[in-house]
Design a protein around this motif. Structure first.
Motif, PDB file in Angstrom:
ATOM      1  N   GLY A 237       1.493   1.130 -11.788  1.00  0.00           N
ATOM      2  CA  GLY A 237       0.197   1.592 -11.895  1.00  0.00           C
ATOM      3  C   GLY A 237      -0.267   2.960 -12.036  1.00  0.00           C
ATOM      4  O   GLY A 237      -1.323   3.440 -12.597  1.00  0.00           O
TER       5      GLY A 237
ATOM      6  N   ALA B 170      -4.790  -1.417 -13.240  1.00  0.00           N
ATOM      7  CA  ALA B 170      -4.785  -0.950 -11.816  1.00  0.00           C
ATOM      8  C   ALA B 170      -6.344  -0.378 -11.714  1.00  0.00           C
ATOM      9  O   ALA B 170      -6.582  -0.611 -10.620  1.00  0.00           O
ATOM     10  CB  ALA B 170      -3.458   0.082 -11.845  1.00  0.00           C
TER      11      ALA B 170
ATOM     12  N   TRP C  85       0.653  -2.478  -7.315  1.00  0.00           N
ATOM     13  CA  TRP C  85       1.477  -1.793  -8.132  1.00  0.00           C
ATOM     14  C   TRP C  85       2.324  -0.588  -7.690  1.00  0.00           C
ATOM     15  O   TRP C  85       2.029  -0.076  -6.388  1.00  0.00           O
ATOM     16  CB  TRP C  85       0.192  -0.775  -8.916  1.00  0.00           C
ATOM     17  CG  TRP C  85      -0.748  -1.881  -9.733  1.00  0.00           C
ATOM     18  CD1 TRP C  85      -1.986  -2.379  -9.420  1.00  0.00           C
ATOM     19  CD2 TRP C  85      -0.665  -2.466 -10.965  1.00  0.00           C
ATOM     20  NE1 TRP C  85      -2.629  -3.221 -10.248  1.00  0.00           N
ATOM     21  CE2 TRP C  85      -1.603  -3.146 -11.472  1.00  0.00           C
ATOM     22  CE3 TRP C  85       0.457  -2.162 -11.924  1.00  0.00           C
ATOM     23  CZ2 TRP C  85      -1.901  -3.974 -12.589  1.00  0.00           C
ATOM     24  CZ3 TRP C  85       0.167  -2.964 -13.283  1.00  0.00           C
ATOM     25  CH2 TRP C  85      -0.920  -3.843 -13.454  1.00  0.00           C
TER      26      TRP C  85
END
Length: 333
Positions: free
Chosen positions: A129, A202, A231
């Motif tokens: 992420g 994200a 993430w």
């Protein structure tokens, strides 16, 4: 903040600037080079990919906004009163269209194919992420940019008198991830926000930066939220960015101290609770009292009086602020 639907570009660079015109010029040149933008304001990247750039000028008085507009056609410019770094980033994030967004300080320079290297890694690792490059100072020295989340006690050590007295203690070695090799990718808790790539998905899940942080610690809190959604956060040394650290904040030394410490206190209150935040605030104020008294003694002895007077003024301003964190029962310093 609503997330803009994904557009045709692969990555959006958001550059927040405050009174660093020439560094901003170098930053933008390192991003777009001599490339001409498309009618849609996109710049080409190798492999048929594209890039857009948003400059958010936080009330500069040195002609930064005018320079960006005239010297770099195709770069998108937003101007705003200075509401802080996090708020400036959010202005650009809200308008960005890329599959990924990249926060870049105005005092950075992208080295070689760093953007492409970062994009390739994000494409090959869909569970990442947040991705950060290796940061280096202008003289080539490595700049620390990887971190683990701080324990409640870390705040009493990091950037305080205790760190000056005991710089290599095991708690800060752990916090700064000094046990990890500098030349290998590593999963970490958070990365210094001078250069961060964030996946659009994200961002959509975690939301924008917390604007209660005027500057400092906002990326730590953001990475905590992003990691909370599952993430990974990764350091990638194959991509390099030069960071001329602190060129904006060095213009306002007292404010830098106040923002750094009040942001730390805001994070401590959010993550570790009000009791830890109160204890940390009392400790930090005590360290500034100690430093004020130390500088006052040296001034009385006639030792480098102009320097001592300058430091007395800085520490006095910090003490008058009370280090009351914004959004946590206090006001913005």
């Amino acid at each position: 903040m609503g997330v803009t639907p994904i557009g045709p570009c692969n990555i959006s660079c958001v550059v927040v600037s405050w009174n660093v015109r020439e560094l901003l010029r170098r930053c933008l040149a390192s991003i777009v080079g001599a490339s001409a933008p498309s009618p849609e304001g996109l710049f080409p990247l190798p492999g048929g990919r594209s890039l857009e750039v948003w400059v958010v000028d936080n009330g500069s008085s040195d002609g930064s906004a005018e320079m960006a507009q005239t010297a770099f056609p195709g770069v998108n410019l937003l101007t705003s009163a200075n509401r802080g770094f996090a708020a400036g980033c959010n202005l650009g994030l809200a308008r960005s269209q890329g599959r990924h967004v990249m926060l870049l300080n105005a005092d950075t320079e992208v080295v070689g194919p760093a953007l492409v290297t970062l994009l390739d890694y994000m494409d090959a690792h869909p569970d990442v992420g947040v991705l950060g490059p290796q940061l280096r100072y202008a003289d080539g020295r490595l700049q620390s940019s990887r971190r683990r989340f701080p324990s409640p006690l870390t705040g009493f050590l990091e950037s305080t008198l205790l760190q000056q007295w005991f710089p290599r203690n095991r708690w800060l070695t752990h916090y700064y991830a000094l046990d990890l090799p500098d030349d290998a990718p590593a999963e970490v808790d958070w990365l210094v926000g001078a250069a961060l790539v964030v996946r659009r998905e994200a961002l959509a899940q975690a939301g924008p930066l917390d604007e209660g942080y005027f500057m400092y610690s906002e990326e730590m809190e953001w990475c905590r939220r992003i990691k909370g959604h599952g993430w990974r956060v990764v350091y990638l040394p194959a991509a390099t960015i030069v960071h001329h650290e602190g060129r904006s904040s060095e213009q306002v030394v007292a404010a830098r101290h106040i923002y750094f410490q009040t942001s730390k206190l805001r994070y401590w209150r959010q993550v570790h609770g009000p009791a830890w935040a109160t204890a940390l605030r009392v400790f930090l104020l005590a360290t500034y009292v100690y430093q004020w008294l130390e500088e006052g003694g040296k001034w009385l002895l006639g030792h480098k009086r102009p320097l001592r007077a300058q430091r007395l003024a800085v520490y006095g301003q910090v003490l008058r602020s009370g280090l009351r964190p914004a959004g946590a029962g206090g006001t913005k310093p």
